[in-house]
Structures are given as C-alpha cells and as structure tokens.
Design a protein around this motif. Structure first.
Motif, PDB file in Angstrom:
ATOM      1  N   ASN A 234      44.710  48.586  37.384  1.00  0.00           N
ATOM      2  CA  ASN A 234      45.335  49.501  36.424  1.00  0.00           C
ATOM      3  C   ASN A 234      44.312  50.274  35.606  1.00  0.00           C
ATOM      4  N   GLY A 235      43.028  50.106  35.908  1.00  0.00           N
ATOM      5  CA  GLY A 235      41.976  50.831  35.215  1.00  0.00           C
ATOM      6  C   GLY A 235      41.388  50.109  34.018  1.00  0.00           C
ATOM      7  N   GLN A 236      41.965  48.971  33.640  1.00  0.00           N
ATOM      8  CA  GLN A 236      41.441  48.227  32.498  1.00  0.00           C
ATOM      9  C   GLN A 236      40.054  47.680  32.817  1.00  0.00           C
ATOM     10  N   VAL A 237      39.139  47.855  31.879  1.00  0.00           N
ATOM     11  CA  VAL A 237      37.756  47.414  32.057  1.00  0.00           C
ATOM     12  C   VAL A 237      37.544  46.103  31.312  1.00  0.00           C
ATOM     13  N   TYR A 238      36.925  45.148  31.991  1.00  0.00           N
ATOM     14  CA  TYR A 238      36.593  43.855  31.408  1.00  0.00           C
ATOM     15  C   TYR A 238      35.074  43.730  31.352  1.00  0.00           C
ATOM     16  N   ARG A 239      34.588  43.148  30.275  1.00  0.00           N
ATOM     17  CA  ARG A 239      33.162  42.861  30.172  1.00  0.00           C
ATOM     18  C   ARG A 239      32.994  41.447  29.642  1.00  0.00           C
ATOM     19  N   ALA A 240      31.957  40.787  30.118  1.00  0.00           N
ATOM     20  CA  ALA A 240      31.675  39.429  29.678  1.00  0.00           C
ATOM     21  C   ALA A 240      30.196  39.150  29.868  1.00  0.00           C
ATOM     22  N   ALA A 241      29.772  37.978  29.396  1.00  0.00           N
ATOM     23  CA  ALA A 241      28.350  37.634  29.456  1.00  0.00           C
ATOM     24  C   ALA A 241      27.878  37.380  30.884  1.00  0.00           C
ATOM     25  N   THR A 242      28.774  36.850  31.737  1.00  0.00           N
ATOM     26  CA  THR A 242      28.374  36.510  33.102  1.00  0.00           C
ATOM     27  C   THR A 242      29.398  37.029  34.096  1.00  0.00           C
ATOM     28  N   SER A 243      28.959  37.176  35.346  1.00  0.00           N
ATOM     29  CA  SER A 243      29.874  37.615  36.403  1.00  0.00           C
ATOM     30  C   SER A 243      30.932  36.560  36.680  1.00  0.00           C
ATOM     31  N   ALA A 244      30.593  35.274  36.511  1.00  0.00           N
ATOM     32  CA  ALA A 244      31.581  34.210  36.712  1.00  0.00           C
ATOM     33  C   ALA A 244      32.712  34.317  35.687  1.00  0.00           C
ATOM     34  N   GLU A 245      32.355  34.607  34.447  1.00  0.00           N
ATOM     35  CA  GLU A 245      33.364  34.762  33.403  1.00  0.00           C
ATOM     36  C   GLU A 245      34.230  35.988  33.663  1.00  0.00           C
ATOM     37  N   LEU A 246      33.613  37.056  34.128  1.00  0.00           N
ATOM     38  CA  LEU A 246      34.373  38.260  34.444  1.00  0.00           C
ATOM     39  C   LEU A 246      35.362  38.014  35.580  1.00  0.00           C
ATOM     40  N   SER A 247      34.942  37.302  36.610  1.00  0.00           N
ATOM     41  CA  SER A 247      35.846  37.063  37.722  1.00  0.00           C
ATOM     42  C   SER A 247      37.029  36.215  37.289  1.00  0.00           C
ATOM     43  N   ARG A 248      36.816  35.308  36.321  1.00  0.00           N
ATOM     44  CA  ARG A 248      37.946  34.529  35.811  1.00  0.00           C
ATOM     45  C   ARG A 248      38.938  35.445  35.100  1.00  0.00           C
ATOM     46  N   GLN A 249      38.443  36.393  34.315  1.00  0.00           N
ATOM     47  CA  GLN A 249      39.339  37.335  33.635  1.00  0.00           C
ATOM     48  C   GLN A 249      40.122  38.173  34.639  1.00  0.00           C
ATOM     49  N   LEU A 250      39.443  38.613  35.702  1.00  0.00           N
ATOM     50  CA  LEU A 250      40.043  39.548  36.648  1.00  0.00           C
ATOM     51  C   LEU A 250      40.902  38.853  37.693  1.00  0.00           C
ATOM     52  N   LEU A 251      40.410  37.721  38.220  1.00  0.00           N
ATOM     53  CA  LEU A 251      41.054  37.081  39.359  1.00  0.00           C
ATOM     54  C   LEU A 251      41.772  35.782  39.014  1.00  0.00           C
ATOM     55  N   GLY A 252      41.382  35.172  37.900  1.00  0.00           N
ATOM     56  CA  GLY A 252      41.988  33.903  37.537  1.00  0.00           C
ATOM     57  C   GLY A 252      41.164  32.705  37.979  1.00  0.00           C
ATOM     58  N   TYR A 253      40.042  32.929  38.649  1.00  0.00           N
ATOM     59  CA  TYR A 253      39.138  31.850  39.043  1.00  0.00           C
ATOM     60  C   TYR A 253      37.716  32.389  39.021  1.00  0.00           C
ATOM     61  N   GLU A 254      36.753  31.490  38.949  1.00  0.00           N
ATOM     62  CA  GLU A 254      35.356  31.896  38.861  1.00  0.00           C
ATOM     63  C   GLU A 254      34.759  32.090  40.248  1.00  0.00           C
TER      64      GLU A 254
END
Length: 197
Positions: free
Chosen positions: A94-114
């Motif tokens: 939907n175009g929403q941008v997520y940012r976090a300290a690590t790629s693992a944390e970002l994948s949890r926000q985006l996909l629901g798992y690290e």
C-alpha cells in the motif's frame, strides 16, 4: 499479509521442499570469500509456531544494495525490503514505509516474521558469516547466528533449496532462477523511481 494455509497444506508444502536437489556436503561451507552478486527468484514456505504461509520472491544482491521482494502466488507484491549504504527500509504494497534498526526487525513489521536478510545472501552461496561463531552439525547443516541452515544444490551446482530453521520458525526458499544480476540500481531510491515511472 501472505496467504495463510491450512496446517495440513502447509505441512505438505514444507515436507515437499525437503527432497529438492542434493544437500551440500559439510566441507562445502566456506568463509574465505566475498558474497557474490546475484539475482534470483523462486518460492518460499514459512512455518511459524504451527502456522504456515506461502509466497513467491524476487531477490537482487549487488555491491550497492540488497533487495528482497515478497509476492503473492499470483505475482502481486506484498512488500519489499531494501538495504543500501543509506540504511534499511521496507515498503508494503500500500506504499507505507517502515524503518527499523535492523533488517530482521523490518521484516517482522512487514511480513510478521523475522527474515535473516543480513545473512541469507551468504548462506545461499554456501558461505558462512565471517567472524561469527559456527558449528557444522552431524548431518552437514551449518549452525550460525541462531539458525540451522541446509543448502541443496541442483545438477549444475547452483543453489536449489535453502532451508533455515530456529526455534518456532522454519523458512524454505526454492530457487527457480539464480544467476548474475540483469540490473544494478545504484540505491533503494533508484528502485522507487523505476517503479513510479
């Protein structure tokens, strides 16, 4: 965000992945090489605490960036993770941008798992993460960074299956294509510009 499967269907999908290709021998895991550039595509199955899901992926790894895009079985983008010299970001469909300290944390926000994006480019190429403790299990799998990694090869010696698991999470990537990059964007923002055009 990915399509959730019934437990039986998920179990069948994940079990079917185990027979893909020939497992790389224990002595194949190396550390003394840089991570090569590549572009890949395939399918992934995830099982997290008995809940299964399935998606497709496109993966680009160059000297400038690493891009991992997750898609539905019909080819629609669920979202993508991109890391370049400027940092790590995730963009949902939907175009929403997520940012976090690590790629693992970002994948949890985006996909629901690290998703261990910081390491799987090396593991997919039969390389250990340099400078990090590891062990080779009796069955030839690599154990590193909290993950147990199995890499199966096709008849040409290319990766066909990458299976990573840790407590409560199993991730299997089946590679339909793995080769040299056909594109080399300079940054994550360059990809955003390409897709907006």
């Amino acid at each position: 965000m990915t399509r959730h499967l019934t437990p039986l269907l998920a179990a069948l999908l994940l079990a079917a992945c185990t027979t893909t290709g020939t497992q790389m021998p224990a002595e194949g895991w190396r550390e003394d090489a840089p991570t090569p550039e590549f572009e890949a595509a395939g399918r992934m199955g995830v099982k997290e605490n008995e809940r299964g899901s399935y998606a497709n992926f496109d993966w680009l790894r160059t000297a400038a960036l690493q891009l991992f895009e997750v898609k539905t079985p019909l080819g629609n983008s669920v979202g993508r993770l991109c890391q370049d010299r400027g940092g790590v970001q995730a963009i949902a469909s939907n175009g929403q941008v997520y940012r976090a300290a690590t790629s693992a944390e970002l994948s949890r926000q985006l996909l629901g798992y690290e998703l261990p994006v910081a390491y799987i480019d090396r593991w997919a190429n039969g390389l250990r993460v340099a400078g990090e403790p590891y062990s080779i299990l009796p069955d030839g799998r690599l154990q590193q960074m909290g993950w147990r990694i199995q890499r199966n090869l096709d008849e040409n010696g290319q990766v066909r299956l990458l299976h990573m698991e840790r407590s409560g999470l199993s991730l299997r990537l089946i590679f339909d294509r793995f080769g040299q990059p056909e594109r080399r964007p300079a940054s994550c923002s360059a990809i955003d510009t390409e897709q907006a055009a």
